[in-house]
Structure formats: C-alpha cells, structure tokens
Design a protein around this motif. Structure first.
Motif, PDB file in Angstrom:
ATOM      1  N   ILE A  25       0.891  -1.157   0.000  1.00 23.73           N
ATOM      2  CA  ILE A  25       0.000   0.000   0.000  1.00 23.73           C
ATOM      3  C   ILE A  25       0.933   1.212   0.000  1.00 23.73           C
ATOM      4  O   ILE A  25       1.544   1.539   1.017  1.00 23.73           O
ATOM      5  N   PRO A  26       1.102   1.863  -1.144  1.00 29.30           N
ATOM      6  CA  PRO A  26       2.159   2.863  -1.293  1.00 29.30           C
ATOM      7  C   PRO A  26       1.840   4.188  -0.597  1.00 29.30           C
ATOM      8  O   PRO A  26       0.683   4.537  -0.380  1.00 29.30           O
ATOM      9  N   ASP A  27       2.894   4.903  -0.265  1.00 26.83           N
ATOM     10  CA  ASP A  27       2.774   6.270   0.229  1.00 26.83           C
ATOM     11  C   ASP A  27       4.036   7.026  -0.189  1.00 26.83           C
ATOM     12  O   ASP A  27       4.878   6.496  -0.931  1.00 26.83           O
ATOM     13  N   LYS A  28       4.182   8.253   0.267  1.00 26.59           N
ATOM     14  CA  LYS A  28       5.316   9.080  -0.139  1.00 26.59           C
ATOM     15  C   LYS A  28       6.652   8.433   0.226  1.00 26.59           C
ATOM     16  O   LYS A  28       7.580   8.395  -0.581  1.00 26.59           O
ATOM     17  N   ALA A  29       6.737   7.932   1.453  1.00 25.72           N
ATOM     18  CA  ALA A  29       7.998   7.339   1.915  1.00 25.72           C
ATOM     19  C   ALA A  29       8.340   6.087   1.119  1.00 25.72           C
ATOM     20  O   ALA A  29       9.506   5.859   0.766  1.00 25.72           O
ATOM     21  N   TYR A  35      11.746   4.148  -5.558  1.00 22.66           N
ATOM     22  CA  TYR A  35      12.043   4.713  -6.874  1.00 22.66           C
ATOM     23  C   TYR A  35      12.855   6.006  -6.826  1.00 22.66           C
ATOM     24  O   TYR A  35      13.211   6.539  -7.880  1.00 22.66           O
ATOM     25  N   LYS A  36      13.080   6.528  -5.617  1.00 25.02           N
ATOM     26  CA  LYS A  36      13.782   7.815  -5.471  1.00 25.02           C
ATOM     27  C   LYS A  36      13.045   8.922  -6.227  1.00 25.02           C
ATOM     28  O   LYS A  36      13.651   9.791  -6.857  1.00 25.02           O
ATOM     29  N   GLN A  37      11.710   8.880  -6.145  1.00 25.84           N
ATOM     30  CA  GLN A  37      10.875   9.859  -6.834  1.00 25.84           C
ATOM     31  C   GLN A  37       9.849  10.445  -5.868  1.00 25.84           C
ATOM     32  O   GLN A  37       9.446   9.799  -4.899  1.00 25.84           O
ATOM     33  N   ALA A  38       9.426  11.674  -6.169  1.00 23.93           N
ATOM     34  CA  ALA A  38       8.412  12.331  -5.347  1.00 23.93           C
ATOM     35  C   ALA A  38       7.033  11.737  -5.628  1.00 23.93           C
ATOM     36  O   ALA A  38       6.797  11.132  -6.671  1.00 23.93           O
ATOM     37  N   TRP A  39       6.142  11.939  -4.692  1.00 27.17           N
ATOM     38  CA  TRP A  39       4.756  11.470  -4.806  1.00 27.17           C
ATOM     39  C   TRP A  39       3.906  12.574  -5.427  1.00 27.17           C
ATOM     40  O   TRP A  39       4.033  13.743  -5.070  1.00 27.17           O
ATOM     41  N   TYR A  40       3.032  12.206  -6.367  1.00 30.48           N
ATOM     42  CA  TYR A  40       2.160  13.177  -7.026  1.00 30.48           C
ATOM     43  C   TYR A  40       0.726  13.033  -6.518  1.00 30.48           C
ATOM     44  O   TYR A  40       0.287  11.936  -6.158  1.00 30.48           O
ATOM     45  N   SER A  47      -4.465   5.379  -6.197  1.00 29.09           N
ATOM     46  CA  SER A  47      -4.215   4.387  -5.149  1.00 29.09           C
ATOM     47  C   SER A  47      -5.484   4.105  -4.355  1.00 29.09           C
ATOM     48  O   SER A  47      -5.715   2.980  -3.901  1.00 29.09           O
ATOM     49  N   ALA A  48      -6.321   5.127  -4.197  1.00 27.11           N
ATOM     50  CA  ALA A  48      -7.557   4.970  -3.427  1.00 27.11           C
ATOM     51  C   ALA A  48      -8.523   3.995  -4.084  1.00 27.11           C
ATOM     52  O   ALA A  48      -9.375   3.402  -3.406  1.00 27.11           O
ATOM     53  N   ILE A  49      -8.405   3.804  -5.402  1.00 29.88           N
ATOM     54  CA  ILE A  49      -9.299   2.867  -6.096  1.00 29.88           C
ATOM     55  C   ILE A  49      -8.556   1.600  -6.517  1.00 29.88           C
ATOM     56  O   ILE A  49      -9.030   0.835  -7.354  1.00 29.88           O
ATOM     57  N   GLY A  52      -2.379   1.862  -9.692  1.00 31.12           N
ATOM     58  CA  GLY A  52      -1.034   2.310  -9.371  1.00 31.12           C
ATOM     59  C   GLY A  52      -0.184   1.190  -8.805  1.00 31.12           C
ATOM     60  O   GLY A  52      -0.148   0.083  -9.335  1.00 31.12           O
ATOM     61  N   TYR A  53       0.475   1.468  -7.682  1.00 32.27           N
ATOM     62  CA  TYR A  53       1.441   0.526  -7.111  1.00 32.27           C
ATOM     63  C   TYR A  53       0.809  -0.484  -6.156  1.00 32.27           C
ATOM     64  O   TYR A  53       1.508  -1.346  -5.623  1.00 32.27           O
ATOM     65  N   ASP A  54      -0.483  -0.394  -5.906  1.00 35.08           N
ATOM     66  CA  ASP A  54      -1.131  -1.269  -4.924  1.00 35.08           C
ATOM     67  C   ASP A  54      -0.932  -2.748  -5.268  1.00 35.08           C
ATOM     68  O   ASP A  54      -1.137  -3.161  -6.409  1.00 35.08           O
ATOM     69  N   LEU A  55      -0.557  -3.534  -4.269  1.00 36.55           N
ATOM     70  CA  LEU A  55      -0.452  -4.987  -4.414  1.00 36.55           C
ATOM     71  C   LEU A  55      -1.055  -5.634  -3.171  1.00 36.55           C
ATOM     72  O   LEU A  55      -0.655  -5.311  -2.048  1.00 36.55           O
ATOM     73  N   VAL A  56      -2.016  -6.512  -3.366  1.00 33.66           N
ATOM     74  CA  VAL A  56      -2.641  -7.205  -2.242  1.00 33.66           C
ATOM     75  C   VAL A  56      -2.754  -8.685  -2.557  1.00 33.66           C
ATOM     76  O   VAL A  56      -2.766  -9.087  -3.721  1.00 33.66           O
TER      77      VAL A  56
END
Length: 227
Positions: A25-29, A35-40, A47-49, A52-56
């Motif tokens: 469940i991704p977040d800024k950190a 990826y060494k990238q900022a969160w947009y 992610s809420a739906i 993106g990066y979500d994996l369950v």
C-alpha cells in the motif's frame, strides 16, 4: 495508506502459513525509498481505487471483505490444532461511520442482485443473497500515446488482466467470504464470478449456512440495522 493498512491491506494477515507476503500500500515514503521519486497528488487518487502501485493478496482481500461485512478484522487460522494447542482466530472490532459502511454494503449488494451489476448474471440466481465486488487487475501499463487499445483476448496471455471477485453471504447474516482470483483471467464478473457461485452452491447444497431453510425471497430485507 495508514487507514488501509489498519484494515489489513499491505500487511501480513498473521495466518499460520509460511512465506506470507506483505503486499504494497504505497505512500510518499515508500515511493521515495523504492524509486527515489516524489509522490504526485494524482497517485493518491488512483491508489484509493486500487490502481497504481497497490499490491494485495487474495487472503488480504478476503479478510478485508469480512471486515466490511461484520466490522471485525479477523486473523485467519488454517489449522485447528498446532502442537496439541487449539488455535483461535484473533478478532478485532473496528468502528466505521455507519452511513458510509451501509453505502458500501448496499453497493456490494447491487453488484450481485441488481440488473446491470457486474456479478448479477452469476449471483442473482443463488438460493442465498450474496454481496460482492468484481475487479479487473491490470498487469501491464498502457501508455497514453497508445491509439489502438487491444481487447483482453487480443493481448499476449501474460499481459492479460487478472480477474477478481470477492463476496460475502448471506447479505443480512454474513457467515462466509468467498474470494476468487484467476490470474490472466480477464474480467472478474465473467471469469471469477461463476467459480464463486459454484462454491456457494456447494455450501448451500451441503447445508453449511445456518438457518438456510428460509427461502431467498424471505431474506430480501435490506435493512442493515442488525450489523
């Protein structure tokens, strides 16, 4: 992300099996570390739906479905006895805003019981009332520059989407959760739905449902006050 993890997504369920994965469940950190990238801001929306990066894992989804059905987060157990010790699932009550929880449950009811719902064709004819959610999990990204989108069956097999359905039943007295994932199966309603329906038919035929002598038409009360 904090709330989703508290609901059991992106963290181990605690099941008594080896090699369980956390998922993501991704977040800024997480993104900065990975990826060494900022969160947009747009990534928060997708992610809420569940994009993106979500994996369950399927077990996480089943556990989350049980939480929505009962307001209780259960630590699942596969074995009844381990080293002569009887095992018991840990049950943690979680409070939700009643209005929003009821809306979610009604939406899951509609998926399976209202014409036009993505699982209506497979679930509406069952002898017990099922509530659920179908899903199509995209495996590969599609660039925005792509002009012609291929249909699912036109893609190479390992590029086809995963087919999901997660359900609980009976709607007004939850006793079972059935979650089905078919890798590269395409659409959840048409691929995973029939499998879940067959499981419910077996459970009903073998009298696993408490009070199942009631006919489906006598259990159509959608009043959720009993939860």
């Amino acid at each position: 992300a904090k709330h989703l993890r508290s609901f059991g997504l992106g963290v181990k369920t605690g099941v008594d099996l080896p090699r369980e994965y956390n998922g993501v469940i991704p977040d800024k950190a997480w993104k900065m570390k990975r990826y060494k990238q900022a969160w947009y801001m747009g990534e928060t929306v997708i992610s809420a739906i569940g994009q993106g990066y979500d994996l369950v894992t399927p077990l996480q989804v089943a556990r989350y479905t049980a939480l929505l059905a009962t307001s209780k987060l259960v630590t699942p157990r596969m074995a009844k006895v381990i080293d002569d010790n009887v095992t018991h699932p840990t049950i943690k009550p979680i409070s939700f805003d009643a209005y929003y929880l009821n809306e979610i449950r009604k939406g899951m009811y509609d998926v399976c019981n209202v014409r036009g719902g993505t699982a209506f064709r497979t679930m509406s004819g069952l002898p017990i009332i099922v509530a659920g959610k179908t899903g199509t999990s995209q495996v590969t990204s599609i660039p925005q520059s792509t002009k012609k989108r291929l249909k699912e069956h036109e893609l190479a097999y390992f590029h086809r989407s995963h087919a999901w359905i997660t359900t609980y039943a009976p709607y007004n007295d939850p006793q079972f959760v059935v979650t089905v994932l078919v890798e590269h199966g395409g659409h959840g309603g048409s691929t995973s739905g029939p499998i879940a329906a067959d499981i419910y038919k077996w459970l009903y035929r073998n009298k696993y449902f408490k009070g199942q002598q009631q006919e489906r038409t006598n259990t159509l009360d959608t009043n959720l006050s009993s939860f």
